[in-house]
Design an enzyme around this catalytic site. Sequence first.
Site, PDB file in Angstrom:
ATOM      1  N   ARG A 109     -22.499  -4.122  -4.752  1.00  0.00           N
ATOM      2  CA  ARG A 109     -21.885  -3.801  -3.462  1.00  0.00           C
ATOM      3  C   ARG A 109     -22.947  -3.054  -2.664  1.00  0.00           C
ATOM      4  O   ARG A 109     -23.226  -1.883  -2.939  1.00  0.00           O
ATOM      5  CB  ARG A 109     -20.630  -2.958  -3.660  1.00  0.00           C
ATOM      6  CG  ARG A 109     -19.891  -2.671  -2.366  1.00  0.00           C
ATOM      7  CD  ARG A 109     -18.406  -2.678  -2.595  1.00  0.00           C
ATOM      8  NE  ARG A 109     -17.695  -1.908  -1.594  1.00  0.00           N
ATOM      9  CZ  ARG A 109     -16.396  -2.022  -1.359  1.00  0.00           C
ATOM     10  NH1 ARG A 109     -15.687  -2.892  -2.042  1.00  0.00           N
ATOM     11  NH2 ARG A 109     -15.809  -1.283  -0.453  1.00  0.00           N
TER      12      ARG A 109
ATOM     13  N   ASP B  47     -12.340   3.659  -4.232  1.00  0.00           N
ATOM     14  CA  ASP B  47     -12.689   2.271  -4.523  1.00  0.00           C
ATOM     15  C   ASP B  47     -13.489   2.130  -5.814  1.00  0.00           C
ATOM     16  O   ASP B  47     -13.574   1.024  -6.359  1.00  0.00           O
ATOM     17  CB  ASP B  47     -13.519   1.673  -3.382  1.00  0.00           C
ATOM     18  CG  ASP B  47     -12.700   1.374  -2.152  1.00  0.00           C
ATOM     19  OD1 ASP B  47     -11.495   1.100  -2.291  1.00  0.00           O
ATOM     20  OD2 ASP B  47     -13.258   1.428  -1.038  1.00  0.00           O
TER      21      ASP B  47
ATOM     22  N   GLU C  87      -5.911   6.749  -0.124  1.00  0.00           N
ATOM     23  CA  GLU C  87      -6.360   6.050   1.079  1.00  0.00           C
ATOM     24  C   GLU C  87      -5.385   6.156   2.242  1.00  0.00           C
ATOM     25  O   GLU C  87      -5.783   6.298   3.396  1.00  0.00           O
ATOM     26  CB  GLU C  87      -6.614   4.571   0.768  1.00  0.00           C
ATOM     27  CG  GLU C  87      -7.123   3.804   1.984  1.00  0.00           C
ATOM     28  CD  GLU C  87      -7.575   2.396   1.664  1.00  0.00           C
ATOM     29  OE1 GLU C  87      -8.275   1.824   2.506  1.00  0.00           O
ATOM     30  OE2 GLU C  87      -7.227   1.882   0.587  1.00  0.00           O
TER      31      GLU C  87
ATOM     32  N   ILE D  14      -3.944  -0.299  -3.043  1.00  0.00           N
ATOM     33  CA  ILE D  14      -4.346  -1.709  -3.123  1.00  0.00           C
ATOM     34  C   ILE D  14      -5.804  -1.816  -2.696  1.00  0.00           C
ATOM     35  O   ILE D  14      -6.127  -1.689  -1.519  1.00  0.00           O
ATOM     36  CB  ILE D  14      -3.476  -2.641  -2.248  1.00  0.00           C
ATOM     37  CG1 ILE D  14      -2.030  -2.659  -2.740  1.00  0.00           C
ATOM     38  CG2 ILE D  14      -4.046  -4.058  -2.253  1.00  0.00           C
ATOM     39  CD1 ILE D  14      -1.113  -3.565  -1.927  1.00  0.00           C
ATOM     40  N   ASP D  15      -6.682  -2.035  -3.675  1.00  0.00           N
ATOM     41  CA  ASP D  15      -8.092  -2.274  -3.380  1.00  0.00           C
ATOM     42  C   ASP D  15      -8.268  -3.778  -3.211  1.00  0.00           C
ATOM     43  O   ASP D  15      -8.070  -4.539  -4.150  1.00  0.00           O
ATOM     44  CB  ASP D  15      -8.959  -1.773  -4.532  1.00  0.00           C
ATOM     45  CG  ASP D  15     -10.441  -2.040  -4.290  1.00  0.00           C
ATOM     46  OD1 ASP D  15     -10.838  -2.151  -3.119  1.00  0.00           O
ATOM     47  OD2 ASP D  15     -11.184  -2.151  -5.274  1.00  0.00           O
TER      48      ASP D  15
ATOM     49  N   ASP E  16      -6.442   4.378  -4.853  1.00  0.00           N
ATOM     50  CA  ASP E  16      -6.399   3.293  -3.878  1.00  0.00           C
ATOM     51  C   ASP E  16      -5.211   2.417  -4.252  1.00  0.00           C
ATOM     52  O   ASP E  16      -5.257   1.709  -5.260  1.00  0.00           O
ATOM     53  CB  ASP E  16      -7.687   2.470  -3.892  1.00  0.00           C
ATOM     54  CG  ASP E  16      -7.752   1.480  -2.737  1.00  0.00           C
ATOM     55  OD1 ASP E  16      -6.711   1.288  -2.063  1.00  0.00           O
ATOM     56  OD2 ASP E  16      -8.812   0.888  -2.499  1.00  0.00           O
TER      57      ASP E  16
ATOM     58  N   LYS F 201     -14.658  -8.615  -9.931  1.00  0.00           N
ATOM     59  CA  LYS F 201     -15.559  -7.473 -10.050  1.00  0.00           C
ATOM     60  C   LYS F 201     -15.286  -6.552 -11.226  1.00  0.00           C
ATOM     61  O   LYS F 201     -15.275  -7.031 -12.366  1.00  0.00           O
ATOM     62  CB  LYS F 201     -15.646  -6.724  -8.743  1.00  0.00           C
ATOM     63  CG  LYS F 201     -14.326  -6.349  -8.082  1.00  0.00           C
ATOM     64  CD  LYS F 201     -14.614  -5.614  -6.779  1.00  0.00           C
ATOM     65  CE  LYS F 201     -13.344  -5.123  -6.140  1.00  0.00           C
ATOM     66  NZ  LYS F 201     -13.599  -4.344  -4.933  1.00  0.00           N
TER      67      LYS F 201
ATOM     68  N   THR G 185      -7.116  -5.308   0.085  1.00  0.00           N
ATOM     69  CA  THR G 185      -5.913  -5.629   0.849  1.00  0.00           C
ATOM     70  C   THR G 185      -6.005  -7.008   1.493  1.00  0.00           C
ATOM     71  O   THR G 185      -5.018  -7.741   1.520  1.00  0.00           O
ATOM     72  CB  THR G 185      -5.671  -4.567   1.941  1.00  0.00           C
ATOM     73  OG1 THR G 185      -5.652  -3.277   1.331  1.00  0.00           O
ATOM     74  CG2 THR G 185      -4.352  -4.797   2.645  1.00  0.00           C
TER      75      THR G 185
ATOM     76  N   ASP H  23       0.832  -1.214   0.000  1.00  0.00           N
ATOM     77  CA  ASP H  23       0.000   0.000   0.000  1.00  0.00           C
ATOM     78  C   ASP H  23       0.858   1.253   0.000  1.00  0.00           C
ATOM     79  O   ASP H  23       0.666   2.170  -0.809  1.00  0.00           O
ATOM     80  CB  ASP H  23      -0.891   0.035   1.253  1.00  0.00           C
ATOM     81  CG  ASP H  23      -2.099  -0.871   1.165  1.00  0.00           C
ATOM     82  OD1 ASP H  23      -2.988  -0.571   0.362  1.00  0.00           O
ATOM     83  OD2 ASP H  23      -2.145  -1.862   1.897  1.00  0.00           O
TER      84      ASP H  23
ATOM     85  N   HIS I  34     -17.558  -5.208   3.648  1.00  0.00           N
ATOM     86  CA  HIS I  34     -17.697  -4.268   2.543  1.00  0.00           C
ATOM     87  C   HIS I  34     -19.081  -4.293   1.916  1.00  0.00           C
ATOM     88  O   HIS I  34     -19.515  -3.302   1.330  1.00  0.00           O
ATOM     89  CB  HIS I  34     -16.671  -4.589   1.448  1.00  0.00           C
ATOM     90  CG  HIS I  34     -15.265  -4.309   1.861  1.00  0.00           C
ATOM     91  ND1 HIS I  34     -14.188  -4.740   1.124  1.00  0.00           N
ATOM     92  CD2 HIS I  34     -14.756  -3.657   2.932  1.00  0.00           C
ATOM     93  CE1 HIS I  34     -13.067  -4.348   1.727  1.00  0.00           C
ATOM     94  NE2 HIS I  34     -13.397  -3.693   2.819  1.00  0.00           N
TER      95      HIS I  34
END
Length: 347
Positions: A275, A288, A68, A135-136, A133, A261, A138, A45, A240
């Site tokens: 989501r 995100d 983030e 790392i979306d 982001d 996704k 993590t 990250d 989430h």
Amino acid sequence: MSYQQELNIALLAVQRASLLTKKVFHSHTKGTLSKSDASPVTIGDFGAQALIISALQHAFASDEIVAEEEAKDLRENEGLRTTVWDLVKEVRLRDDAAEEQIGGGVKNADIMMDIIDKGNSKGGAHGRIWALDPIDGTKGFLRGGQYAVCLALMVDGDVKVGVLGCPNLPVDDSAPLDSKVGENATDEEGMGVIFAAVQGQGATSRPLTEGALAKPQKIAMKSVSDISAATFCESVEAGHSSHSDQSQIAQKLGITKPSAKYGSIARGAGDVYLRLPVRKDYQEKIWDHAAGDLIVREAGGEVTDAEGNRLDFSKGRTLAANKGVVAAPEAVHQEVLDAVKSVLRNK
């Protein structure tokens, strides 16, 4: 505007950051720690955010950035700071093509931390603002599964450029996907895809490479005539998205096949991504969804919230005006949305 310079810089920056995360992904120690919100953070990250913000600052010095991470944990943890800095140096030295075009603003560990903290913009409806982001996903990253490096440019609250680096997705756009694809992938398997879009110019994918960018190819969502044959995509993290609601929606639509996704549905390997809010006061973060929202729409899909409203990226660091996300091919989006509303109305 064509936004070709912005797209090129974003592609190179995301590719370089993806290579860093991939190196961390294949290491035995990922340097995790807990933030105040209890979500895991990795050296990936921090390193990815430093590389991307450095590139953006070099090319577009006056642009704001909503990101983030913040460098507080690095400032307080010398061992972690050293580990991240060593990785950033190594990736820069290995990636001459990107270094020449996007600059080497990360010159030492102190500057690296200052650069990370430049992602503190409050966002909003005016000016040029990047959403990042590093790392979306993590937790998926830590488990050895799917994750993405996400970057988007918003101009006056409207997403103009979006890039997603997906280091563990198959390069072949037609490859069948399930929830386990890419799990514990190795470099030898040739995984890694970068998706991109510019508003009004369509969406593309290309293999993740070291050095120069690979040639892109156009991508599009596949035509879906029977919604029950669609592939259903959802976040794997219960924190989430409401899995119970999504299960009921999938049952209403007769959908049984799971997948990954945004990138997956944009390339036609999946069809529906949901989501849904886990609680009434939950607000999605713009980093995100900004890149994925544009890429899916440019690939022929439709993205709204659970009420059918377009996602509004002009309200700050969160999607404060929206609840949930529903992405699907245009032809069946209303059918999916009706099922979503039906399930949520009965709660």
